[in-house]
Write a protein that holds these residues in place. Structure first.
Motif, PDB file in Angstrom:
ATOM      1  N   ASP A 192       0.857  -1.194   0.000  1.00  0.00           N
ATOM      2  CA  ASP A 192       0.000   0.000   0.000  1.00  0.00           C
ATOM      3  C   ASP A 192       0.885   1.233   0.000  1.00  0.00           C
ATOM      4  OD1 ASP A 192       0.109   1.252   2.927  1.00  0.00           O
ATOM      5  OD2 ASP A 192       0.155  -0.937   3.103  1.00  0.00           O
ATOM      6  N   PRO A 193       0.348   2.364  -0.468  1.00  0.00           N
ATOM      7  CA  PRO A 193       1.185   3.566  -0.634  1.00  0.00           C
ATOM      8  C   PRO A 193       1.635   4.187   0.673  1.00  0.00           C
ATOM      9  CG  PRO A 193      -1.110   4.033  -1.183  1.00  0.00           C
ATOM     10  CD  PRO A 193      -1.010   2.550  -1.005  1.00  0.00           C
ATOM     11  N   SER A 194       1.078   3.778   1.799  1.00  0.00           N
ATOM     12  CA  SER A 194       1.532   4.310   3.088  1.00  0.00           C
ATOM     13  C   SER A 194       2.837   3.661   3.537  1.00  0.00           C
ATOM     14  CB  SER A 194       0.460   4.088   4.155  1.00  0.00           C
ATOM     15  OG  SER A 194       0.370   2.707   4.481  1.00  0.00           O
ATOM     16  N   PHE A 195       3.229   2.570   2.873  1.00  0.00           N
ATOM     17  CA  PHE A 195       4.450   1.826   3.173  1.00  0.00           C
ATOM     18  C   PHE A 195       4.449   1.243   4.587  1.00  0.00           C
ATOM     19  CE2 PHE A 195       5.669   4.215  -0.541  1.00  0.00           C
ATOM     20  CZ  PHE A 195       6.422   3.299  -1.249  1.00  0.00           C
ATOM     21  N   ARG A 196       3.252   0.959   5.094  1.00  0.00           N
ATOM     22  CA  ARG A 196       3.188   0.188   6.330  1.00  0.00           C
ATOM     23  C   ARG A 196       3.681  -1.234   6.056  1.00  0.00           C
ATOM     24  NH1 ARG A 196      -2.965   1.132   7.885  1.00  0.00           N
ATOM     25  NH2 ARG A 196      -3.055   0.843   5.626  1.00  0.00           N
ATOM     26  N   HIS A 197       4.382  -1.769   6.977  1.00  0.00           N
ATOM     27  CA  HIS A 197       4.922  -3.126   6.859  1.00  0.00           C
ATOM     28  C   HIS A 197       5.816  -3.250   5.612  1.00  0.00           C
ATOM     29  CE1 HIS A 197       1.977  -3.952   9.935  1.00  0.00           C
ATOM     30  NE2 HIS A 197       0.991  -3.656   9.112  1.00  0.00           N
ATOM     31  N   ALA A 198       6.549  -2.202   5.310  1.00  0.00           N
ATOM     32  CA  ALA A 198       7.409  -2.214   4.119  1.00  0.00           C
ATOM     33  C   ALA A 198       8.572  -3.183   4.313  1.00  0.00           C
ATOM     34  CB  ALA A 198       7.929  -0.811   3.833  1.00  0.00           C
ATOM     35  N   ARG A 199       8.971  -3.787   3.225  1.00  0.00           N
ATOM     36  CA  ARG A 199      10.178  -4.614   3.212  1.00  0.00           C
ATOM     37  C   ARG A 199      11.320  -3.753   2.689  1.00  0.00           C
ATOM     38  NH1 ARG A 199      11.716  -9.227  -0.577  1.00  0.00           N
ATOM     39  NH2 ARG A 199       9.627  -9.022  -1.454  1.00  0.00           N
ATOM     40  N   ARG A 200      12.440  -3.750   3.398  1.00  0.00           N
ATOM     41  CA  ARG A 200      13.593  -2.925   3.022  1.00  0.00           C
ATOM     42  C   ARG A 200      14.631  -3.777   2.326  1.00  0.00           C
ATOM     43  NH1 ARG A 200      11.257  -0.982   7.490  1.00  0.00           N
ATOM     44  NH2 ARG A 200      10.941   1.288   7.600  1.00  0.00           N
ATOM     45  N   LEU A 201      15.125  -3.261   1.198  1.00  0.00           N
ATOM     46  CA  LEU A 201      16.073  -3.994   0.372  1.00  0.00           C
ATOM     47  C   LEU A 201      17.310  -3.141   0.126  1.00  0.00           C
ATOM     48  CD1 LEU A 201      13.543  -5.340  -2.275  1.00  0.00           C
ATOM     49  CD2 LEU A 201      14.440  -6.583  -0.299  1.00  0.00           C
ATOM     50  N   ARG A 202      18.432  -3.793   0.107  1.00  0.00           N
ATOM     51  CA  ARG A 202      19.707  -3.118  -0.121  1.00  0.00           C
ATOM     52  C   ARG A 202      20.103  -3.371  -1.571  1.00  0.00           C
ATOM     53  NH1 ARG A 202      23.944  -1.281   3.144  1.00  0.00           N
ATOM     54  NH2 ARG A 202      26.070  -1.762   2.449  1.00  0.00           N
ATOM     55  N   GLY A 203      20.159  -2.304  -2.361  1.00  0.00           N
ATOM     56  CA  GLY A 203      20.476  -2.421  -3.765  1.00  0.00           C
ATOM     57  C   GLY A 203      21.960  -2.257  -4.034  1.00  0.00           C
ATOM     58  N   PRO A 204      22.340  -2.137  -5.293  1.00  0.00           N
ATOM     59  CA  PRO A 204      23.750  -2.033  -5.654  1.00  0.00           C
ATOM     60  C   PRO A 204      24.311  -0.647  -5.358  1.00  0.00           C
ATOM     61  CG  PRO A 204      22.392  -1.786  -7.594  1.00  0.00           C
ATOM     62  CD  PRO A 204      21.456  -2.131  -6.478  1.00  0.00           C
ATOM     63  N   VAL A 205      25.633  -0.553  -5.375  1.00  0.00           N
ATOM     64  CA  VAL A 205      26.295   0.746  -5.348  1.00  0.00           C
ATOM     65  C   VAL A 205      26.262   1.330  -6.759  1.00  0.00           C
ATOM     66  CG1 VAL A 205      28.467   1.953  -4.957  1.00  0.00           C
ATOM     67  CG2 VAL A 205      27.765   0.126  -3.404  1.00  0.00           C
ATOM     68  N   LEU A 206      25.807   2.550  -6.859  1.00  0.00           N
ATOM     69  CA  LEU A 206      25.695   3.251  -8.142  1.00  0.00           C
ATOM     70  C   LEU A 206      27.001   3.998  -8.371  1.00  0.00           C
ATOM     71  CD1 LEU A 206      22.110   4.677  -7.491  1.00  0.00           C
ATOM     72  CD2 LEU A 206      22.738   2.444  -8.426  1.00  0.00           C
ATOM     73  N   THR A 207      27.714   3.628  -9.415  1.00  0.00           N
ATOM     74  CA  THR A 207      29.060   4.154  -9.631  1.00  0.00           C
ATOM     75  C   THR A 207      29.223   4.652 -11.062  1.00  0.00           C
ATOM     76  OG1 THR A 207      30.113   2.135 -10.477  1.00  0.00           O
ATOM     77  CG2 THR A 207      29.867   2.335  -8.075  1.00  0.00           C
ATOM     78  N   PRO A 208      30.320   5.381 -11.332  1.00  0.00           N
ATOM     79  CA  PRO A 208      30.578   5.818 -12.706  1.00  0.00           C
ATOM     80  C   PRO A 208      30.759   4.672 -13.693  1.00  0.00           C
ATOM     81  CG  PRO A 208      31.897   7.097 -11.160  1.00  0.00           C
ATOM     82  CD  PRO A 208      31.278   5.989 -10.374  1.00  0.00           C
ATOM     83  N   ASP A 209      31.071   3.475 -13.202  1.00  0.00           N
ATOM     84  CA  ASP A 209      31.244   2.343 -14.116  1.00  0.00           C
ATOM     85  C   ASP A 209      29.996   2.065 -14.933  1.00  0.00           C
ATOM     86  OD1 ASP A 209      33.793   2.038 -13.200  1.00  0.00           O
ATOM     87  OD2 ASP A 209      33.327   0.377 -11.838  1.00  0.00           O
ATOM     88  N   THR A 210      28.827   2.380 -14.368  1.00  0.00           N
ATOM     89  CA  THR A 210      27.553   2.202 -15.076  1.00  0.00           C
ATOM     90  C   THR A 210      26.840   3.531 -15.264  1.00  0.00           C
ATOM     91  OG1 THR A 210      26.437   1.713 -12.980  1.00  0.00           O
ATOM     92  CG2 THR A 210      27.233  -0.171 -14.274  1.00  0.00           C
ATOM     93  N   ASP A 211      27.594   4.621 -15.288  1.00  0.00           N
ATOM     94  CA  ASP A 211      27.039   5.962 -15.462  1.00  0.00           C
ATOM     95  C   ASP A 211      26.107   6.347 -14.320  1.00  0.00           C
ATOM     96  OD1 ASP A 211      26.929   8.369 -16.852  1.00  0.00           O
ATOM     97  OD2 ASP A 211      25.179   7.780 -18.026  1.00  0.00           O
TER      98      ASP A 211
END
Length: 505
Positions: free
Chosen positions: A66-85
């Protein structure tokens, strides 16, 4: 569309020249997500989520029902670097089918001290049963000198598509025009002036990796494109203008505006930029490139083909045996269509089958422009159609763009020189935001009939003239009936056709 500020232009320029420059201070101490958020390659249990940061940072994501983000699941994504712009993707997985998912994305600096402002979006996972399905398709964006015009609201066909509330969007190729530089103003025949937003990457033909990256960055400066991408998953394919007009493997350019003449070198750079900037899951592609398939409920399976990477030269003879899919991809396609249990098998093609698409005195497309038995690339398509018929594969619908007008083509062996296939429909819809052209001549080999055509009276009409198009497919979950609407850039249906599933034993 909001006003484009100097900061926006600077950010767009940075997208074509890496991230932070040595000795250049950032205007803010916090990372900034510069080009919105996108999802793509949606499945029953998730989708690929994309974003871009203006500096090295960690992508962090919350997802909720739901848009209130109650009970949200938190995810750790990649590091954003110049290698991929600065771009990065995270596969959202382990979600229930047929549900709405809300997501929130931030970029956190590498010390973990500050975060960017959050960007939000949503998408629907694919259902598993007999659900209603709606999707749109089109292609050809920012071509022929027609870019983002702030005076007209930008690329407004995206807003019209969003208003239709599709479950997903097939971007049918020519997703950018890397070979079509923009000028700040274009004077139209009636004296009106078209005004383009121009970034450094769009001021010349793309040759370097950063210039190709800048082509994709440009389209995401448009408010309509970003709003659409945040809510509608894209299934992206490529065609020629992601690299250079009418390219084929091994080509050596003679165009004076290019210093790099080797198309294979340019294509490799464009391919990297395409995969960095599009929400594509390379793991789903059969060979890691473009062709792949997706199911969406009981009634739909989409087969995305690549008629660009494996084709023979445009200078090849029009007779004999030509190549447009390549043996491996052609076998994958017919085997996948044969195994599919979906009511409707959708082939998303980047080239039309029966339209003659010339390349000067040579042939760019599949049709060789000659009556009679299949010749050149038509041979390979004839083999695909023959095999499908002999295996009893029914209810295959072909969707494409490429030729910059919209049309409905019915193919029948009753009208054809080659008769070993079952009747089928091909629907063409474009451009989404580019010059309007057409119509092209029909090649009679596979017996096409142009049942409907909406094309401009002259070549390269601007988006102001009403010849922008997208297509929509609606499938009734209860009956399995498929209805195609060919729509103009404002969303008005110009023509519709309902197809009923074939009888099954």
């Amino acid at each position: 569309m909001t006003d484009v500020t100097r900061r926006t232009l600077l950010t767009a320029g940075m997208a074509t020249a890496g991230l932070a420059l040595p000795g250049v201070a950032f205007a803010s101490s916090r990372p900034t997500l510069t080009h919105g958020v996108q999802t793509g390659d949606v499945t029953q249990h998730g989708a690929v989520l994309w974003t871009r940061s203006d500096r090295p940072a960690r992508m962090l994501v919350e997802i909720a029902r739901d848009p209130s983000f109650r009970h949200a699941r938190r995810l750790r994504g990649p590091v954003l670097t110049p290698d991929t712009d600065g771009t990065g993707k995270l596969r959202l997985d382990h979600l229930p089918p047929g549900c709405e998912v809300h997501y929130r994305v931030v970029a956190e600096d590498l010390d973990g001290r500050v975060r960017s402002a959050a960007l939000t979006g949503s998408f629907r996972t694919a259902p598993v049963g007999r659900a209603d399905v709606r999707f749109t398709w089109s292609g050809d964006v920012a071509g022929q000198g027609w870019g983002i015009n702030p005076d007209t609201g930008g690329m407004t066909a995206y807003r019209a598509m969003l208003d239709r509330d599709p479950h997903f969007f097939i971007n049918s190729g020519d997703t950018v025009y890397a070979d079509n530089p923009l000028q700040e103003t274009v004077t139209l025949p009636d004296g009106r002036v078209w005004r383009n937003l121009v970034t450094p990457a769009k001021a010349k033909v793309a040759e370097t990796l950063d210039e190709y990256r800048g082509q994709f960055a440009y389209n995401l400066l448009d408010d309509n494109v970003r709003a659409f991408a945040a809510r509608v998953p894209t299934i992206a394919q490529w065609d020629d203008h992601e690299v250079v007009n009418n390219w084929y493997p091994g080509e050596i350019l003679t165009l004076p505006q290019y210093t790099e003449k080797r198309v294979d070198v340019l294509a490799a750079r464009a391919f990297q930029a395409f995969h960095e900037w599009q929400p594509i899951d390379a793991r789903r592609a059969v060979d890691g490139r473009v062709y792949r398939s997706f199911t969406y409920g009981r009634h739909v399976e989409v087969f995305v083909v690549d008629m660009r990477s494996y084709k023979d030269a445009n200078t090849a003879p029009r007779d004999g045996r030509g190549v447009v899919l390549g043996e491996r991809q052609a076998r994958w396609l017919v085997d996948g269509l044969t195994r599919s249990r979906a009511t409707w098998k959708i082939v998303a093609a980047d080239l039309p089958i029966g339209l003659t698409v010339p390349d000067g005195a040579d042939i760019e497309g599949i049709a060789n422009g000659r009556p009679g038995a299949p010749g050149g690339r038509e041979h390979e398509l004839a083999g695909v159609l023959r095999t499908l018929s002999r295996r009893g594969v029914r209810d295959v619908v072909w969707l494409t763009a490429d030729v910059h007008y919209t049309a409905a083509h019915h193919y029948s062996p009753d009208r054809a020189a080659f008769t070993d296939f079952d009747p089928f429909w091909e629907f063409v819809s474009g451009p989404l935001h580019a010059g309007a052209f057409g119509p092209n001549a029909l090649d009679p080999t596979f017996g096409p009939e142009a049942v409907f055509v909406h094309a401009p009276p002259r070549a390269n009409l601007s988006p102001l003239e009403g010849f922008q198009h997208f297509g929509e497919v609606d499938i009734d979950g209860a009956t399995g009936e498929l209805t195609v609407h060919l729509r103009d850039g404002q969303g008005t249906a110009l023509w519709s056709k309902t197809l009923r599933p074939s009888a099954r034993g």
